[in-house]
Design an enzyme around this catalytic site. Structure first.
Site, PDB file in Angstrom:
ATOM      1  N   SER A  11       0.849  -1.195   0.000  1.00 32.69           N
ATOM      2  CA  SER A  11       0.000   0.000   0.000  1.00 32.69           C
ATOM      3  C   SER A  11       0.887   1.248   0.000  1.00 32.69           C
ATOM      4  CB  SER A  11      -0.879  -0.014   1.251  1.00 32.69           C
ATOM      5  OG  SER A  11      -1.529   1.222   1.398  1.00 32.69           O
ATOM      6  N   TYR A  14      -2.230  -0.721  10.276  1.00 37.30           N
ATOM      7  CA  TYR A  14      -2.287  -1.015   8.843  1.00 37.30           C
ATOM      8  C   TYR A  14      -1.026  -0.488   8.151  1.00 37.30           C
ATOM      9  CZ  TYR A  14      -4.260  -1.267   4.091  1.00 37.30           C
ATOM     10  OH  TYR A  14      -4.487  -1.552   2.762  1.00 37.30           O
TER      11      TYR A  14
END
Ligand SMILES: NC(=O)c1ccc[n+]([C@@H]2O[C@H](COP(=O)([O-])OP(=O)(O)OC[C@H]3O[C@@H](n4cnc5c(N)ncnc54)[C@H](O)[C@@H]3O)[C@@H](O)[C@H]2O)c1
Length: 277
Positions: free
Chosen positions: A157, A170
């Site tokens: 990501s 995350y």
């Protein structure tokens, strides 16, 4: 190289690609892209209903497709899914580790400071993204090591490059996924075969169910301040669409990238290149 080989690089006929999280928004589109290039696609997901939905959209394409239950955090279930794939297709050419995501409980907000995020929420997000990539890589990687070839594609990501506000677990877990991508690329090439490659894509901002609560106002449907900031910081001035991920995925799973291993490719409309000035 015979020039026609370059065109044929994107013909996945006879190749089998397994996609964890294949029932999801982004990986469902990767499944369709691969099926469109004639791959056999095994759609692996913990939600068999969602896996079945993706599977149903692959009809009419040339490969043989299959929806298979997997829990990427449960080694026995991964072993079972892998053996179903191998017994159906005889081998495995590619694995996309797509299952992952954030969770609202592991997100800071006016009601929940960083100091109060429950340990189980931190653990859930860390495990899903990091263990959920490592465990399938162990199981499918062992098969690739025996075959002496195969390709693993992880899904990292934007926040792996620089952390985004509000989502500490995350961000950290995806940074670990990028680090693991490099580690595994080196390990498998050196210890087993130079024909086993490991790379990652790092999607920028895609409006999906996992981040809709952060990017859009649930009452008005308009963008939140965070959503607006992202668009302002994206030179292409839009969110990505799932189809934007397909080209890089095909490239990294094809012989067109045969000398590429250990890279993390941003697919972000220029977000990571822009200093803000
Ligand atoms: N949406 C974004 O903007 C964005 C940006 C960067 C990276 N990503 C990453 O892309 C990937 C796909 O994201 P998405 O937005 O399509 O999410 P999604 O929620 O639509 O898809 C995730 C899928 O994973 C499955 N899943 C969850 N836990 C599982 C488990 N334990 N075992 C097996 N399957 C499981 C879910 O059932 C779901 O089908 C994730 O790794 C996510 O972190 C998303």
């Amino acid at each position: 190289m015979d020039p026609s080989n370059f065109l044929r690089a994107y013909d996945f006929s006879g190749k089998t690609i397994a996609i964890t999280g294949g029932g999801g928004v982004l990986c469902g589109e990767l499944a369709r892209g691969l099926a469109g290039c004639h791959a056999n696609v095994a759609v692996l997901d913990r939600d068999v209903g969602l896996a079945g939905k993706t599977h149903a959209t692959l009809g009419g394409t040339k490969g043989r497709h299959k929806a298979v239950y997997i829990d990427v955090l449960d080694r026995a279930s991964i072993e079972k899914a892998a053996s179903e794939v191998v017994s159906e297709y005889g081998k495995i050419d590619g694995l996309i580790n797509g299952a992952g995501g954030n969770n609202p409980k592991a997100t800071t907000n006016p009601q929940q400071s960083f100091f109060d995020i429950p340990a189980d929420a931190l653990q859930f997000v860390s495990n899903l993204n990091l263990q959920g990539t490592m465990l399938p890589s162990q199981v499918f990687g062992r098969i690739m090591a025996k075959q002496k070839e195969g390709i693993i594609l992880n899904v990292s990501s934007m926040n792996a490059f620089r952390p985004l506000t509000r989502i500490p677990a995350y961000s950290a877990a995806k940074a670990a996924v990028s680090n693991f991508t490099q580690w595994l690329a080196v390990h498998l090439a050196q210890e087993y075969s130079p024909n086993i490659r490991v790379n990652a894509i790092a999607p920028g901002f895609f409006l999906t169910e996992q981040n809709r609560f952060l990017l859009t106002d649930k009452d008005t449907g308009g963008l939140t301040a965070r959503g607006n900031k992202i668009i302002e910081h994206t030179p292409m001035a839009r969110f990505g669409g799932p189809e934007d991920l397909v080209g890089a995925t095909l490239w990294l799973l094809s012989p067109a990238s045969q000398f590429v291993t250990g890279v993390v490719v941003p697919i972000d409309g220029g977000f990571s290149a822009f200093s803000g000035v």
